[in-house]
Design a protein around this motif. Structure first.
Motif, PDB file in Angstrom:
ATOM      1  N   ASN A 139     -51.195 -61.924  83.176  1.00  0.00           N
ATOM      2  CA  ASN A 139     -51.812 -62.337  84.447  1.00  0.00           C
ATOM      3  C   ASN A 139     -53.074 -61.512  84.708  1.00  0.00           C
ATOM      4  OD1 ASN A 139     -52.513 -62.830  87.174  1.00  0.00           O
ATOM      5  ND2 ASN A 139     -50.386 -63.267  87.696  1.00  0.00           N
TER       6      ASN A 139
ATOM      7  N   ASP B  52     -55.449 -61.960  86.903  1.00  0.00           N
ATOM      8  CA  ASP B  52     -55.738 -61.719  88.322  1.00  0.00           C
ATOM      9  C   ASP B  52     -55.095 -60.424  88.780  1.00  0.00           C
ATOM     10  OD1 ASP B  52     -57.321 -63.937  88.822  1.00  0.00           O
ATOM     11  OD2 ASP B  52     -55.633 -65.209  89.375  1.00  0.00           O
TER      12      ASP B  52
ATOM     13  N   ASN C  28     -44.948 -60.252  83.458  1.00  0.00           N
ATOM     14  CA  ASN C  28     -46.013 -61.257  83.340  1.00  0.00           C
ATOM     15  C   ASN C  28     -47.293 -60.563  82.912  1.00  0.00           C
ATOM     16  OD1 ASN C  28     -47.457 -63.609  83.455  1.00  0.00           O
ATOM     17  ND2 ASN C  28     -47.178 -63.959  85.651  1.00  0.00           N
TER      18      ASN C  28
END
Length: 280
Positions: free
Chosen positions: A182, A184, A179
């Motif tokens: 992402n 964050d 991922n």
């Protein structure tokens, strides 16, 4: 790849070559023979309105049929429908979690990750940090990205697990392998690598600092306001980069102007020198 995933791929290919009717007819035939994967797939098609006229009631009915026959993929889909109130179905987090945990106990990696988050954040079930972390560890071993991110959070914050920054870094990196967008997790990994703010008392290597700077740069390009603030802090501290209060102020101001409260607080600490330059 599971037998269910293989069936989904087969039906998608069949519908692409011969039309929606061919795929639906095959699933109906398999369902009559007791194939619960086919029943699950058919239920999801009715929910989505893919190849058939969307019919939420029919979709839920088919998924419940498959669930009662023991299909964990049906449990996972039903769990998400009730957790998030999808397809016009009233949200029912406790009911959703019950389906998700049933699928998690059957070993579905995505269900394990969701189950971990439910316990860790108290969604549809009593909040239990330790239990959430235990589920996340199980999911991480199966390569579930959500589980890896949660393990990283637990090791970074010390909530639900003993703080361990090297392990937090390991899990965040694993998450980003599957991922990579992402932001964050990019920010959390950068904080751990560079010890931004000095909370952990670690001694980052130059490689770690370079990796952190690269992660924040990528997140900034993607518009993440926290990344702007963190990059500004790195410039202000001279942490892995030459100290530059002008750039520090620039990035922190951008984050503050976009509503990031920690940046707004930091911005108030800057002062102009007699030459009109920013300093801390």
């Amino acid at each position: 790849m599971s037998s269910y995933e293989m069936l989904v791929d087969e039906i998608v290919s069949l519908m692409g070559m011969k039309g929606s009717y061919a795929g639906i007819e095959k699933l109906e035939s398999m369902r009559r023979e007791g194939d619960t994967n086919a029943t699950t797939c058919l239920g999801e098609l009715y929910l989505e309105g893919a190849g058939v006229i969307a019919d939420t009631e029919m979709g839920i009915s088919l998924l419940q049929e498959a669930s009662e026959a023991g299909n964990p993929h049906a449990d996972d889909t039903l769990g998400r429908v009730y957790l998030y109130g999808s397809y016009g179905v009233p949200e029912d987090k406790p009911r959703g979690h019950a389906y998700i945990e049933k699928a998690a106990n059957a070993g579905i990696p995505e269900s394990i990750g969701t189950c971990a988050c439910d316990y860790y954040y108290g969604k549809g079930v009593t909040k239990d940090l330790e239990k959430g972390f235990e589920w996340a560890l199980r999911g991480a071993k199966l390569g579930d990205p959500v589980s890896n991110a949660l393990c990283g959070d637990a090791y970074q914050t010390g909530e639900g697990a003993t703080r361990n920054i090297p392990l937090a870094i390991q899990h965040y990196r694993e998450h980003l392998k599957s991922n990579s967008e992402n932001t964050d997790v990019m920010c959390d990994l950068a904080i751990c690598l560079a010890d931004i703010g000095g909370e952990y008392g670690t001694f980052p290597s130059q490689d770690d600092l370079t990796e952190a700077f690269g992660l924040l740069g990528k997140a900034v390009e993607m518009g993440d306001v926290r990344a702007h603030c963190l990059l500004g802090i790195m410039y202000g501290d001279g942490n892995g980069v030459p100290q530059d209060f002008e750039l520090s102020h620039h990035y922190i101001e951008l984050a503050a102007n976009n509503g990031f409260e920690p940046a707004q607080e930091l911005l108030g600490r800057f002062r102009r020198t007699m030459r009109g330059k920013w300093t801390l």
